[in-house]
Design a protein around this motif. Structure first.
Motif, PDB file in Angstrom:
ATOM      1  N   LEU A 141      40.057  37.440  51.146  1.00  0.00           N
ATOM      2  CA  LEU A 141      40.875  38.105  50.130  1.00  0.00           C
ATOM      3  C   LEU A 141      40.418  39.521  49.791  1.00  0.00           C
ATOM      4  N   GLU A 171      37.939  37.369  42.206  1.00  0.00           N
ATOM      5  CA  GLU A 171      38.927  36.809  43.132  1.00  0.00           C
ATOM      6  C   GLU A 171      38.716  37.293  44.566  1.00  0.00           C
ATOM      7  N   HIS A 213      36.200  35.471  46.791  1.00  0.00           N
ATOM      8  CA  HIS A 213      36.388  34.020  46.876  1.00  0.00           C
ATOM      9  C   HIS A 213      36.142  33.553  48.306  1.00  0.00           C
ATOM     10  N   ARG A 220      46.724  30.100  47.067  1.00  0.00           N
ATOM     11  CA  ARG A 220      47.387  30.380  45.789  1.00  0.00           C
ATOM     12  C   ARG A 220      47.206  31.840  45.387  1.00  0.00           C
ATOM     13  N   MET A 221      45.999  32.355  45.567  1.00  0.00           N
ATOM     14  CA  MET A 221      45.724  33.736  45.157  1.00  0.00           C
ATOM     15  C   MET A 221      46.435  34.747  46.048  1.00  0.00           C
ATOM     16  N   GLU A 277      50.194  34.811  45.235  1.00  0.00           N
ATOM     17  CA  GLU A 277      50.478  35.570  44.018  1.00  0.00           C
ATOM     18  C   GLU A 277      50.411  37.063  44.296  1.00  0.00           C
ATOM     19  N   ARG A 278      49.460  37.466  45.096  1.00  0.00           N
ATOM     20  CA  ARG A 278      49.338  38.879  45.471  1.00  0.00           C
ATOM     21  C   ARG A 278      50.579  39.342  46.255  1.00  0.00           C
TER      22      ARG A 278
END
Length: 458
Positions: A120, A233, A236, A249-250, A253-254
């Motif tokens: 990420l 984040e 991660h 999930r992250m 959302e991005r």
């Protein structure tokens, strides 16, 4: 300095990215290496290689485990010019980096160490990590303020100076109270990288060669060290399936936020799932529960209705898809064309203004402009051995419940009668029928019911 300024400054310096990808990831309980598991339909290794390239890396070295041809193939697929090195024995992160000694001997201006299970991190963050090297720092560690620091290495500071990185198992009680933690990623000035790495020993609780020890080594040699603090984040890491789901999930959302910022309407953003490479134009509308597989391009003003699944597809301006449509690889939907509910399209070009409104399969076909495909139509494109094409000219009308047996050509303006099985070409403006003649037997139903009722009584 803005993120753009940082990227521009970094681009003036040569940079070697060393990506560590040798871990097996036993907690994943998987038959494949951890780094090949996907986030947004791209392997974690692929994400990291794309990011370091975007951050200005002029060379890349990927460190893999022994007999990991699958990881080597993914490396070559993601970044063909990357060099591959094998870490024969897993003796720690510093040992892994030194597996790429040959690449380090080229003495690039900057060396960045990335982890293939940390997908990420943004390109601007890698550039931020490199920036202090241009100002004279020898080592830069990536840090973050942890909500729960348990298990993380701690960044031991004196004012704004980084003194050391202490692994959790080796930390004192006072050091374990520190919340500024090690994000794992690191940048090293290329002219001192080999010297620092070669001085690392394994005098610690696990008997491993820790990359983090180069901070204290650099300080002891009189070099300056620095910290680049980033959001938690971004660092991660993924070690098990739950962390993989959290990464998904992250990143979703991005991707959703980026889509809406670019002029896309997401009616229910939390229900839409993107691929890493999804491209959407302005004024595109995406209704709830839409899934984008890899390789989708949607041009301005297109609408994708609920519960549709797209992969390897291009939608032209003003096209409409769904609800409940499936577009498979090679589907090219023309301007203002309509693909309706329960329609599946694969390797097919649908011309401008064409309509395929419901309950239809089109595979290996070319459909002209303004063609109307009736409900229940299928192209019979496969005979068990080969695939064959169907060509339908512009303005043709295909009646409902028709089977088009490829290879076949239906001319411009031609009609196909409903319920037909078409096995021969139809010329322009002709009518094609391929169905049995209807027969009527007067009184048959009355006689049938009487016989059936008598048999039932017996």
């Amino acid at each position: 300095m803005t993120s753009t300024d940082t990227l521009m400054t970094s681009s003036a310096r040569s940079c070697l990215a060393i990506v560590l990808a040798a871990g097996e990831g036993t907690r994943m309980k998987s038959g494949k290496p951890k780094v090949l598991h996907q986030v947004a339909n791209c392997s974690m290794l692929g994400h990291v290689l794309a990011t370091v390239t975007a951050a200005g890396a002029t060379g890349a070295a990927v460190v893999i485990g022994p007999e990991r041809d699958d990881v080597a193939k993914e490396t070559q697929k993601s970044l063909p010019h990357a060099r591959i090195f094998v870490q024969q024995d897993r003796l720690g992160t510093a040992h892994a980096v030194l597996s790429a000694r040959e690449a380090l001997e080229g003495k690039p201006d900057d060396v960045i160490i990335a982890f293939a299970d940390t997908p990420l991190v943004l390109p601007e963050t890698f550039a931020k990590l490199r920036a202090p090297l241009a100002e004279g720092a020898a080592v830069v560690a990536m840090g973050f303020e942890a909500k729960d620091p348990t298990g993380y290495g701690r960044l031991v500071m004196a004012g704004d100076q980084l003194l050391a990185i202490r692994e959790h198992k080796d930390a004192t009680e006072a050091e374990r109270a520190i919340t500024l933690c090690n994000g794992g990623l690191m940048a090293i000035r290329g002219d001192v990288a080999l010297d620092l790495l070669s001085r690392v020993d394994n005098a610690n609780a696990k008997g491993e060669y820790y990359l983090t020890d180069i901070v204290a080594i650099a300080r002891k040699l009189g070099h300056r060290t620095a910290v680049a603090v980033v959001p938690e984040e971004e660092v991660h890491g993924v070690n098990d399936r739950a962390q993989l789901a959290a990464a998904e999930r992250m990143i979703q959302e991005r991707l959703r936020q980026a889509a809406m910022a670019s002029g896309v309407t997401l009616v229910a953003p939390e229900t839409v799932f993107f691929s890493h490479d999804t491209r959407l134009g302005r004024d595109v509308v995406v209704e709830p529960h839409v899934v984008f597989g890899p390789g989708v391009v949607v041009e301005d003003g297109a609408v994708i209705h609920s519960f549709s699944h797209l992969e390897g597809t291009r939608l032209s301006p003003g096209a409409g898809v769904g609800p409940f449509a499936r577009l498979r690889p090679g589907a090219l939907i023309g301007p203002k064309a309509k693909v309706g509910n329960f329609v599946e399209i694969k390797n097919t070009e649908l011309g401008a203004g064409a309509k395929v409104s419901h309950l239809t399969y089109l595979g290996d076909a070319s459909i002209g402009a303004e063609v109307n495909i009736g409900a229940g139509t299928i192209t019979c494109n496969y005979d068990g051995f080969g695939k064959y094409r169907t060509e339908i000219g512009e303005g043709a009308f295909i009646g409902s419940n028709s089977s088009l047996v490829a290879p076949i050509t239906i001319g411009k303006g031609a009609f196909v009668g409903s319920g037909s099985v078409i096995t021969e070409n139809i010329p322009d403006d002709a009518l094609g029928l391929g169905r049995g003649r209807q027969t009527i037997k007067e009184g048959w139903a009355t006689e049938f019911r009487a016989k059936a009722q008598a048999a039932k009584r017996k």
